[in-house]
Design a protein around this motif. Structure first.
Motif, PDB file in Angstrom:
ATOM      1  N   LEU A  11       0.824  -1.212   0.000  1.00  0.00           N
ATOM      2  CA  LEU A  11       0.000   0.000   0.000  1.00  0.00           C
ATOM      3  C   LEU A  11       0.857   1.261   0.000  1.00  0.00           C
ATOM      4  O   LEU A  11       0.506   2.246  -0.641  1.00  0.00           O
ATOM      5  CB  LEU A  11      -0.931   0.015   1.215  1.00  0.00           C
ATOM      6  N   ASP A  12       1.966   1.222   0.724  1.00  0.00           N
ATOM      7  CA  ASP A  12       2.859   2.387   0.748  1.00  0.00           C
ATOM      8  C   ASP A  12       3.347   2.715  -0.659  1.00  0.00           C
ATOM      9  O   ASP A  12       3.366   3.874  -1.069  1.00  0.00           O
ATOM     10  CB  ASP A  12       4.070   2.132   1.656  1.00  0.00           C
ATOM     11  N   VAL A  13       3.721   1.675  -1.388  1.00  0.00           N
ATOM     12  CA  VAL A  13       4.238   1.870  -2.744  1.00  0.00           C
ATOM     13  C   VAL A  13       3.127   2.372  -3.662  1.00  0.00           C
ATOM     14  O   VAL A  13       3.348   3.252  -4.493  1.00  0.00           O
ATOM     15  CB  VAL A  13       4.867   0.553  -3.259  1.00  0.00           C
ATOM     16  N   VAL A  14       1.917   1.833  -3.508  1.00  0.00           N
ATOM     17  CA  VAL A  14       0.785   2.263  -4.337  1.00  0.00           C
ATOM     18  C   VAL A  14       0.454   3.723  -4.065  1.00  0.00           C
ATOM     19  O   VAL A  14       0.325   4.530  -4.995  1.00  0.00           O
ATOM     20  CB  VAL A  14      -0.448   1.364  -4.096  1.00  0.00           C
ATOM     21  N   PHE A  15       0.331   4.096  -2.786  1.00  0.00           N
ATOM     22  CA  PHE A  15      -0.005   5.486  -2.474  1.00  0.00           C
ATOM     23  C   PHE A  15       1.110   6.439  -2.897  1.00  0.00           C
ATOM     24  O   PHE A  15       0.830   7.549  -3.358  1.00  0.00           O
ATOM     25  CB  PHE A  15      -0.326   5.649  -0.989  1.00  0.00           C
TER      26      PHE A  15
END
Length: 111
Positions: A11-15
């Motif tokens: 999720l960190d990478v997506v956001f």
């Protein structure tokens, strides 16, 4: 000594990938269907090298996949990471809905 920072998650990478307006514009365009690099770059007024860098970030986040057909490379949106991000946001939306409902009830009881 500062606290240890947790390891980045998917999720960190997506956001992080979606934090950039150019990358969000690419995702928006790919919602319509696959597109070549030129088709993506033209409305954004982005150079192909700049677009390549943005696409690399989106690919690393799992948001975009590419396939080569002849001499063209087509980019396609990958939905799974967006579904995961939407599910995470929905959980927080439900939390805040509950908190705001409780506040509304409190304010009605205590004018």
């Amino acid at each position: 000594m500062s606290p240890a920072r947790p390891a980045p998650t998917g999720l960190d990478v997506v956001f992080a990938a979606l934090a950039d307006p150019t990358r969000r514009a690419v995702v928006e365009r790919l919602r319509l269907g696959p597109a070549t690099m030129t088709e993506l770059a033209t409305p954004l007024a982005a150079s192909l090298p700049a677009l390549t860098k943005h696409l690399a970030v989106l690919q690393q986040a799992g948001l975009v996949a590419t396939a080569k057909k002849g001499r063209q490379r087509y980019c396609m949106l990958t939905a799974a990471p967006l579904r995961d991000a939407a599910a995470w946001l929905a959980e927080y939306g439900a939390y805040w809905d509950e908190r705001l409902d409780a506040l509304t009830a409190y304010l009605k009881e205590n004018p």
